[in-house]
Design an enzyme around this catalytic site. Sequence first.
Site, PDB file in Angstrom:
ATOM      1  N   HIS A 243       0.834  -1.207   0.000  1.00  0.00           N
ATOM      2  CA  HIS A 243       0.000   0.000   0.000  1.00  0.00           C
ATOM      3  C   HIS A 243       0.871   1.260   0.000  1.00  0.00           C
ATOM      4  O   HIS A 243       0.660   2.173  -0.827  1.00  0.00           O
ATOM      5  CB  HIS A 243      -0.891  -0.043   1.247  1.00  0.00           C
ATOM      6  CG  HIS A 243      -1.735   1.159   1.474  1.00  0.00           C
ATOM      7  ND1 HIS A 243      -3.088   1.176   1.230  1.00  0.00           N
ATOM      8  CD2 HIS A 243      -1.438   2.400   1.961  1.00  0.00           C
ATOM      9  CE1 HIS A 243      -3.588   2.372   1.546  1.00  0.00           C
ATOM     10  NE2 HIS A 243      -2.598   3.137   1.993  1.00  0.00           N
ATOM     11  N   GLU A 244       1.844   1.334   0.907  1.00  0.00           N
ATOM     12  CA  GLU A 244       2.645   2.553   1.017  1.00  0.00           C
ATOM     13  C   GLU A 244       3.523   2.779  -0.206  1.00  0.00           C
ATOM     14  O   GLU A 244       3.730   3.918  -0.638  1.00  0.00           O
ATOM     15  CB  GLU A 244       3.495   2.513   2.290  1.00  0.00           C
ATOM     16  CG  GLU A 244       2.707   2.423   3.586  1.00  0.00           C
ATOM     17  CD  GLU A 244       1.675   3.517   3.754  1.00  0.00           C
ATOM     18  OE1 GLU A 244       1.781   4.572   3.095  1.00  0.00           O
ATOM     19  OE2 GLU A 244       0.732   3.319   4.556  1.00  0.00           O
ATOM     20  N   HIS A 247       1.646   4.589  -2.823  1.00  0.00           N
ATOM     21  CA  HIS A 247       1.734   6.047  -2.675  1.00  0.00           C
ATOM     22  C   HIS A 247       3.066   6.574  -3.219  1.00  0.00           C
ATOM     23  O   HIS A 247       3.095   7.600  -3.905  1.00  0.00           O
ATOM     24  CB  HIS A 247       1.618   6.449  -1.198  1.00  0.00           C
ATOM     25  CG  HIS A 247       0.264   6.285  -0.600  1.00  0.00           C
ATOM     26  ND1 HIS A 247      -0.885   6.757  -1.209  1.00  0.00           N
ATOM     27  CD2 HIS A 247      -0.135   5.717   0.575  1.00  0.00           C
ATOM     28  CE1 HIS A 247      -1.928   6.493  -0.438  1.00  0.00           C
ATOM     29  NE2 HIS A 247      -1.504   5.859   0.639  1.00  0.00           N
TER      30      HIS A 247
END
Length: 327
Positions: A243-244, A247
């Site tokens: 997920h990170e 980003h």
Amino acid sequence: MGLRPNLLTRRTAGVASTTLALLLSTAAVGVVPAASAFSAAPAESCAEPADVHSDARVKAGAHAKHEPNELTVAQVREREADLSSALRERANYRAGAGAGTLATVTIPVVVHVIQENSTRAGGNIPDSLITSQITVLNQAYSGATGGAATAFSFQLQKINRVTNPAWYPIVSGSSAERSMKTSLREGGKNTLNMYLGELSDGLLGWATFPKKALDKMDGVVVLSESLPGGTATNYNQGDTGTHEIGHWLNLYHTFQGGCSGSGDGVSDTPAEASPAYQCPTGRDTCTATGLDPITNFMDYTYDSCMHQFTTGQASRMLTAWNAYRAA
């Protein structure tokens, strides 16, 4: 059904598997493909908790402050204008230099393990968790978990262990975080620096978005016990890292902007009014077509519920790579 059972078994056990060949063969710079059909995979049935937090992906029962990757409308507008500007600059540079765009990318990874002391409770996680995390990233970004194949694969370059109680736990936005990153960050814009440790405010992780110029703060911060085989129940299959890094590669949350406006800037992720938690079945918070994308890596559901990026997200990440991070 969330993750396929055989893949879930491999993730839980932390067993390495061969990275699948990337399927994306052409760079789609500045172009988001037409929306593809999307249907949320059936997930285990469980109700949303009564006390959820729209401002952070948090550990169960935690109370977090505002999460760094939750953007305002103005911040999104500014980021999108910056991306357009970066694309124009890169196009001019390529025209003058005769350079092409990248279609596949292997990202070197430097992992910094931040420890309070030499104990596991003090952040001293084993190397096996880190190598399993790299395996999970390669599965997720290759499409092996059931989503779209992206251009990206990951190669571990170095594990750097640092014992410094002043940096533990890692506090988002603090002077200690800046000191840590300024002291430790390695490589150019194409190098992923991961900082692992105990985190403040109940956060599972945060990341920087790409910029035109290298920033020493660039990288991702991840709760060390969220790595595959860690102790963060329901968030210990490695998808906080997935997920990170999304980003870091310029993806927004699936619920960015709610039901109106441009949302997450990707045409094939259905609009979602707010974050999804746990593994809700049939969740549909917007009137636009499509159930909420609760199986998407950029939502807030349990790791066992996440298994995909979309074709549009894969395109957006590669577009941003060629605009910001390509040499």
